[in-house]
Design a protein around this motif. Structure first.
Motif, mmCIF file in Angstrom:
data_model
loop_
_atom_site.group_PDB
_atom_site.id
_atom_site.type_symbol
_atom_site.label_atom_id
_atom_site.label_comp_id
_atom_site.label_asym_id
_atom_site.label_seq_id
_atom_site.Cartn_x
_atom_site.Cartn_y
_atom_site.Cartn_z
ATOM 1 N N ALA A 82 -98.618 -43.548 71.006
ATOM 2 C CA ALA A 82 -97.191 -43.891 70.858
ATOM 3 C C ALA A 82 -96.973 -44.917 69.752
ATOM 4 N N GLY A 83 -98.051 -45.593 69.334
ATOM 5 C CA GLY A 83 -97.923 -46.547 68.230
ATOM 6 C C GLY A 83 -98.285 -47.979 68.561
ATOM 7 N N ALA A 84 -98.667 -48.261 69.824
ATOM 8 C CA ALA A 84 -99.028 -49.636 70.195
ATOM 9 C C ALA A 84 -100.264 -50.075 69.410
ATOM 10 N N LYS A 85 -100.255 -51.322 68.963
ATOM 11 C CA LYS A 85 -101.329 -51.819 68.094
ATOM 12 C C LYS A 85 -102.353 -52.663 68.830
ATOM 13 N N GLY A 86 -102.082 -52.998 70.079
ATOM 14 C CA GLY A 86 -103.022 -53.810 70.844
ATOM 15 C C GLY A 86 -102.577 -53.877 72.287
ATOM 16 N N ASP A 102 -112.778 -52.500 83.672
ATOM 17 C CA ASP A 102 -113.795 -52.256 82.637
ATOM 18 C C ASP A 102 -113.452 -51.081 81.726
ATOM 19 N N PRO A 103 -113.021 -49.925 82.287
ATOM 20 C CA PRO A 103 -112.666 -48.804 81.383
ATOM 21 C C PRO A 103 -111.504 -49.158 80.438
ATOM 22 N N MET A 104 -110.583 -50.007 80.889
ATOM 23 C CA MET A 104 -109.453 -50.415 80.039
ATOM 24 C C MET A 104 -109.944 -51.232 78.841
ATOM 25 N N TRP A 105 -110.821 -52.218 79.099
ATOM 26 C CA TRP A 105 -111.347 -53.036 77.991
ATOM 27 C C TRP A 105 -112.101 -52.155 76.998
ATOM 28 N N GLU A 106 -112.861 -51.196 77.537
ATOM 29 C CA GLU A 106 -113.646 -50.314 76.668
ATOM 30 C C GLU A 106 -112.732 -49.390 75.853
ATOM 31 N N ALA A 107 -111.649 -48.915 76.475
ATOM 32 C CA ALA A 107 -110.702 -48.054 75.751
ATOM 33 C C ALA A 107 -110.101 -48.820 74.574
ATOM 34 N N CYS A 108 -109.821 -50.099 74.778
ATOM 35 C CA CYS A 108 -109.260 -50.914 73.683
ATOM 36 C C CYS A 108 -110.250 -50.983 72.525
ATOM 37 N N ALA A 162 -118.320 -61.247 77.775
ATOM 38 C CA ALA A 162 -119.737 -60.956 77.539
ATOM 39 C C ALA A 162 -120.041 -59.487 77.828
ATOM 40 N N ARG A 163 -119.311 -58.915 78.813
ATOM 41 C CA ARG A 163 -119.571 -57.534 79.223
ATOM 42 C C ARG A 163 -118.974 -56.522 78.238
ATOM 43 N N HIS A 164 -118.052 -56.972 77.357
ATOM 44 C CA HIS A 164 -117.373 -56.037 76.443
ATOM 45 C C HIS A 164 -117.435 -56.534 75.000
ATOM 46 N N PRO A 165 -118.664 -56.576 74.458
ATOM 47 C CA PRO A 165 -118.834 -57.164 73.123
ATOM 48 C C PRO A 165 -118.156 -56.376 72.010
ATOM 49 N N LYS A 166 -117.813 -55.108 72.251
ATOM 50 C CA LYS A 166 -117.184 -54.314 71.184
ATOM 51 C C LYS A 166 -115.666 -54.462 71.183
ATOM 52 N N THR A 167 -115.126 -55.055 72.246
ATOM 53 C CA THR A 167 -113.670 -55.257 72.334
ATOM 54 C C THR A 167 -113.314 -56.558 71.610
ATOM 55 N N VAL A 168 -112.266 -56.506 70.802
ATOM 56 C CA VAL A 168 -111.834 -57.705 70.072
ATOM 57 C C VAL A 168 -110.795 -58.445 70.915
ATOM 58 N N PHE A 169 -111.053 -59.721 71.185
ATOM 59 C CA PHE A 169 -110.135 -60.514 72.009
ATOM 60 C C PHE A 169 -109.469 -61.612 71.191
ATOM 61 N N ILE A 170 -108.159 -61.762 71.387
ATOM 62 C CA ILE A 170 -107.432 -62.918 70.865
ATOM 63 C C ILE A 170 -107.119 -63.786 72.077
ATOM 64 N N ALA A 171 -107.889 -64.849 72.245
ATOM 65 C CA ALA A 171 -107.686 -65.742 73.394
ATOM 66 C C ALA A 171 -106.500 -66.650 73.062
ATOM 67 N N LEU A 172 -105.363 -66.345 73.699
ATOM 68 C CA LEU A 172 -104.100 -66.992 73.329
ATOM 69 C C LEU A 172 -104.109 -68.485 73.673
ATOM 70 N N PHE A 198 -110.217 -47.530 70.694
ATOM 71 C CA PHE A 198 -109.041 -47.292 69.849
ATOM 72 C C PHE A 198 -108.795 -48.420 68.853
ATOM 73 N N LYS A 199 -109.756 -49.352 68.752
ATOM 74 C CA LYS A 199 -109.618 -50.500 67.853
ATOM 75 C C LYS A 199 -108.308 -51.252 68.088
ATOM 76 N N MET A 200 -108.003 -51.437 69.357
ATOM 77 C CA MET A 200 -106.819 -52.217 69.721
ATOM 78 C C MET A 200 -107.263 -53.591 70.222
ATOM 79 N N PRO A 201 -106.942 -54.665 69.485
ATOM 80 C CA PRO A 201 -107.325 -55.985 69.968
ATOM 81 C C PRO A 201 -106.580 -56.344 71.261
ATOM 82 N N VAL A 202 -107.220 -57.166 72.080
ATOM 83 C CA VAL A 202 -106.634 -57.588 73.356
ATOM 84 C C VAL A 202 -106.198 -59.042 73.244
#
Ligand code: ZN
Length: 404
Positions: free
Chosen positions: A167-171, A200-206, A265-275, A209-213
């Motif tokens: 749908a176009g969501a970027k993260g 866990d599947p949600m973090w991995e899906a991000c 630590a469990r999702h090293p491929k997911t990019v996180f922006i710790a707000l 799809f290269k969607m930062p969290v």
């Protein structure tokens, strides 16, 4: 000196008028009936001291470089219960037509609307902001917390990230619902932990799809302590009693951050922006440890220049060391007046610019008569242009995949 003698003595020296709450009023004699014209004790909330400091005051009307604000709220879920958003419907709190003139005046190239919700609501948020102005607005999706107690939720939520991406969501934005509000039966039962495996599947899906969290976990340390005279944010907690996570069944600040770290630590491929500076701006040593430990972690500044600016030497070193991991954010939303540190306005942005760009001393971190997040003032960091570029837009371009 007895009360009567003291009054006679004050009368004799013509000083009755100087007796104040702090003088006569603080002694037993001053509290007796008929004490000299006593000034009433000033309530803390009425105390608005004007600084007598004579130091340079720099007005920064526009940021040095066009910036990307990675943390705004232009829409949000319309319905919720006990701190949990329920359903797809959104409330739109501003229009691009209202925002674009302010953005142009303040040199804001792009706003990232983090709270786009999901499903139909997400589509509406994208349609309103991102579709007509793809170079000015970006929209993130959010988890469907209302379904989190269903047995098919883990895979359903992962698939839903795929739909949001289409749908176009970027993260993805995760608010402090996770850890502090979401419960086993959604709005009741035990609190769900941040590292609960159902996500866990949600973090991995991000990651896929290269969607930062963008993730908000926990809150200021003072919100986990008793609301008493030792609490440095007592006025803020008195204004917002529901922001207190002291007692009841809430985990401690430390437990929340540890659960977040286990998940990172469990999702090293997911990019996180710790707000909010990794939700630990009072403790930059600890945020630094996390950044060293998790190469997939970034931070942004929103609503924490009050914390950073009261430790300008430590903060400046932090910006130097992690200049490639820090992004500009404000948490700005055009609605309400209860949180002046977040109300989207020209003045709000000017304070951020002054904090980052100048070496001004002892100024307000929010446009409000009383500092809303603790009774102190801040000091500018005077960052060099190379770091300003990274913080204002280069890091966001890289993390969010925005063309330069
Ligand atoms: Zn926010």
């Amino acid at each position: 000196m007895s009360g009567v003698n003291r009054r006679q003595w004050l009368k004799r020296i013509g000083a009755a008028g100087v007796a104040t709450a702090a003088g006569a009023g603080s002694s037993a004699e001053g509290r007796q009936a008929g004490a000299p014209q006593q000034r009433e004790r000033l309530a803390l909330e009425d105390f608005q001291p004007k600084s007598m400091l004579h130091v340079p005051e720099t007005e920064v009307k526009r940021s040095r470089f066009p910036l990307i604000d990675v943390h705004t709220h232009l829409t949000h879920g319309a319905r919720g219960k006990n701190g949990v958003t329920l359903g797809e419907e959104i409330k739109v709190v501003a229009s691009p037509e209202e925002l674009l003139p302010v953005m142009d005046r303040k040199n804001i190239r792009m706003m990232v609307n983090l709270t786009g919700n999901y499903g139909k609501g997400l589509e509406e948020a994208i349609e309103r902001f991102q579709r007509p102005h793809p170079d000015r607005f970006m929209v993130f999706t959010e988890p469907a917390y209302g379904r989190s107690n269903r047995s098919d939720y883990p895979q359903w939520q992962a698939d839903e990230i795929g739909h949001a991406h289409q749908a176009g969501a970027k993260g993805l934005k995760v608010v402090k619902t996770l850890g502090l509000y979401l419960r086993e039966q959604v709005t009741s039962g035990q609190l769900v932990k941040i590292d609960d495996p159902r996500f866990d599947p949600m973090w991995e899906a991000c990651a896929a799809f290269k969607m930062p969290v963008a993730i908000h976990i926990s809150d200021p340390e003072a919100f986990f302590l008793p609301i008493d005279r030792f609490n440095e944010r007592i006025e803020e907690l008195n204004n917002h009693p529901d922001w207190s996570f002291y007692d009841r069944d809430f985990p401690s600040n430390k437990e929340l951050l540890e659960a977040r770290n286990r998940m990172f630590a469990r999702h090293p491929k997911t990019v996180f922006i710790a707000l909010h500076v990794g939700n630990n701006a009072e403790n930059l040593a600890s945020v630094s440890e996390c950044l060293d430990r998790f190469p997939n972690m970034h931070v942004e500044l929103a609503a924490r220049i009050g914390e950073l600016g009261r430790q300008p030497r430590t903060a400046r070193k932090f910006f130097e060391k992690y200049q490639d991991r820090i992004m500009f954010g404000t948490d700005a939303s055009p609605s309400g007046s209860q949180t002046p540190q977040q109300v989207l306005s020209a003045k709000l942005y000017e304070i951020y610019y002054r904090f980052l760009e100048t070496e001004d001393e002892y100024f307000d971190y929010a446009p409000a008569p009383t500092p809303p997040q603790g009774r102190w003032q801040i000091y500018g960091l005077g960052l060099p242009e190379s770091i300003l570029r990274k913080v204002y837009y280069e890091n966001a371009e890289r993390v969010l995949g925005i063309a330069a």
